[in-house]
Write a protein that holds these residues in place. Structure first.
Motif, PDB file in Angstrom:
ATOM      1  N   SER A 297      69.570  -0.004  16.082  1.00 15.23           N
ATOM      2  CA  SER A 297      71.017   0.194  16.213  1.00 15.23           C
ATOM      3  C   SER A 297      71.467   1.568  15.730  1.00 15.23           C
TER       4      SER A 297
ATOM      5  N   ASN B 264      74.213  -5.059  23.547  1.00 13.68           N
ATOM      6  CA  ASN B 264      73.147  -5.806  22.861  1.00 13.68           C
ATOM      7  C   ASN B 264      71.877  -5.891  23.693  1.00 13.68           C
TER       8      ASN B 264
ATOM      9  N   GLU C  89      68.640  -6.102  21.623  1.00 16.22           N
ATOM     10  CA  GLU C  89      68.373  -7.416  21.053  1.00 16.22           C
ATOM     11  C   GLU C  89      67.821  -8.365  22.117  1.00 16.22           C
TER      12      GLU C  89
ATOM     13  N   ALA D  26      63.935  -4.531  17.796  1.00 16.85           N
ATOM     14  CA  ALA D  26      64.730  -4.514  16.569  1.00 16.85           C
ATOM     15  C   ALA D  26      64.622  -3.205  15.800  1.00 16.85           C
TER      16      ALA D  26
END
Length: 488
Positions: free
Chosen positions: A139, A149, A152, A157
């Protein structure tokens, strides 16, 4: 960006308005002013130019410093980062530091520290860089917000997960720019950046958040402007000897002026922030504010080139002329320029006019030293000129018969009276408590006819029969005797 209290309550960048108020009902939303944020970031970058000439304004209100060549100058990396943090705090901002061998690596560590996802803030070795960056969340990628997203959904990650994905698939889904960004962050590709350029002239403005009517509060606020000035001087390899502080007042009274100006000047140019702030403090303590201040502006009026002091291999216990000059400037600022005086030597044969007391002006001494250096730096004469000069000297030596030893000069007393004291005569001898005996040859002084205070005197050294020596003279026109000084 939410503050610490809102962050603890769960408010994050990108949260909706309703969600933020649900988590923090007393939340206060502020409108974003892009221009004001840019000016604030440029003011910080200007102050940080004192540490390195390579300062870059980066993505997401980040300032990057290339400090590879500055760590030794400032006492090591830890001391340098501490000084950078202190400078940013002096500018009125908080900072989150990150240090890495690459620009994007330092950027990632700083933003990871802001989001509290890592405690590591300093990386020196490239091998450590790879390991630490792999553990950071994906992120933090600058373009992550534009993809929502998606990371994800594909089970990505960390940055290590992103690097393990097929390159063609990453380029097709997220664009080729993210691969270039990864290569630059990990030091596998060049990362050229355009450095922040200091303006040609200095002018800084600070709008105060509240009405200020005390000198101490003004000094605290003006520190931000002085730090910017010092950074600007470092970028231009210059020093300042005068600046003007323009104060914008609140119109509390009908006849009160809207603005007032404080001119702060000193003799020896400097770019020492502590010295400048000390002089500014004394000026503010002596000034009277006609009305509360709501805005300040600082202008650099007199700027000159500044050569850094050269260091020696073996330091010698010599006097520090710059430190002495700063001490006398501080005394002048505290006591007043008319109360700090110096003895000035003059080319005059009259003893009472050969020296005078004037206000201390080290600029005149520096000018005289520069004049001497300029004379020494003249180009050497040509070979023909030197031969002609030697020939002329030879003719003079042949025509003049000079004595083997120079004529000794008359001694001068340690103490000279401010006004000569007239002496009586007893048995044709000058008398001061007892008859005086002349023990030296005559020294005649005739000078001062050009300013109306001409003197015609014959000076002698006199003995008072008890080991005391006096300096006396006789007026040639009147024949009167005077006492002018005492020997030790």
């Amino acid at each position: 960006m939410p503050d610490l209290v809102a962050f603890r309550l769960g408010v994050r960048p990108g949260s909706t308005r309703s969600h933020a108020f649900a988590l923090a009902p007393q939340l206060t939303l502020l409108a974003v002013d892009i221009d004001e944020e840019k000016r604030a970031l440029e003011s910080v970058a200007l102050a940080l130019l004192v540490f390195t000439p390579k300062v870059v304004l980066a993505h997401a209100n980040t300032v990057l410093l290339e400090v590879g060549a500055s760590t030794r100058l400032f006492g090591g990396l830890r001391a340098l980062l501490s000084k950078v943090t202190s400078t940013v705090k002096g500018c009125g901002f908080t900072s989150r530091m990150g240090c890495a061998p690459t620009a994007w690596g330092g950027w990632l560590l700083a933003h990871a520290r802001t989001r509290r996802v890592t405690r590591r803030v300093r990386i020196v070795k490239e091998t450590t860089l790879v390991r630490v960056l792999d553990s950071l969340p994906v992120s933090l990628v600058p373009s992550a917000e534009s993809h929502g997203n998606v990371f994800e959904q594909i089970g990505c990650a960390t940055l290590a997960d992103l690097r393990r994905l097929p390159r063609k698939g990453v380029a097709r889904r997220f664009g080729p720019g993210i691969l270039q960004w990864l290569a630059q962050a990990y030091g596998q590709a060049a990362d050229p950046r355009e450095a922040f350029c200091a303006p040609a002239s200095f002018e800084a403005r600070l709008e105060l958040q509240a009405r200020v009517d005390s000198a101490e509060a003004l000094l605290f606020a003006s520190r931000r402007l002085v730090l910017q000035l010092v950074g600007w001087l470092s970028a231009h390899h210059a020093a300042v000897s005068k600046f003007s502080l323009l104060l914008e007042h609140e119109l509390a009274a009908r006849h009160a002026p809207k603005t007032s100006t404080l001119d702060i000047a000193w003799a020896v140019p400097t770019r020492d922030a502590d010295h400048i702030l000390w002089l500014l403090r004394e000026k503010l303590n002596q000034a009277t504010l006609v009305a509360p201040v709501i805005e300040m502006k600082l202008f650099a009026d007199q700027v000159s080139e500044h050569a850094p002091p050269s260091d020696t291999l073996f330091p010698m216990p010599t006097s520090d002329n710059e430190s002495m000059a700063q001490l006398l400037e501080r005394l002048s600022a505290r006591l007043g320029a008319e109360n700090v005086v110096q003895l000035v030597e003059r080319d005059d044969h009259r003893p009472e006019a050969a020296m005078s007391i004037e206000a201390y002006q080290p600029a005149r001494e520096a000018k005289s030293r520069r004049g001497k250096k300029t004379e020494k730096a003249k180009e050497p004469a040509s070979e023909e000129t030197e031969i002609e000069a030697e020939a002329e000297d030879a003719e003079i030596d042949e025509s003049l018969e000079l004595p083997d030893r120079a004529v000794p000069s008359q001694p001068r007393p340690c103490w000279i009276l401010e006004a000569p004291q007239k002496l009586m005569l007893r048995n044709e001898r000058p008398y001061y408590r007892r008859p005086l005996k002349l023990i030296s040859r005559t020294e005649r002084i005739e000078a001062g006819w050009w300013d109306g205070n001409g003197v015609q005197r014959d000076y002698y050294v006199a003995d008072g029969d008890h080991g005391r020596m006096f300096w006396v003279y006789r007026e040639r026109l009147s024949g009167s005797w005077f006492l002018h000084g005492f020997f030790g």
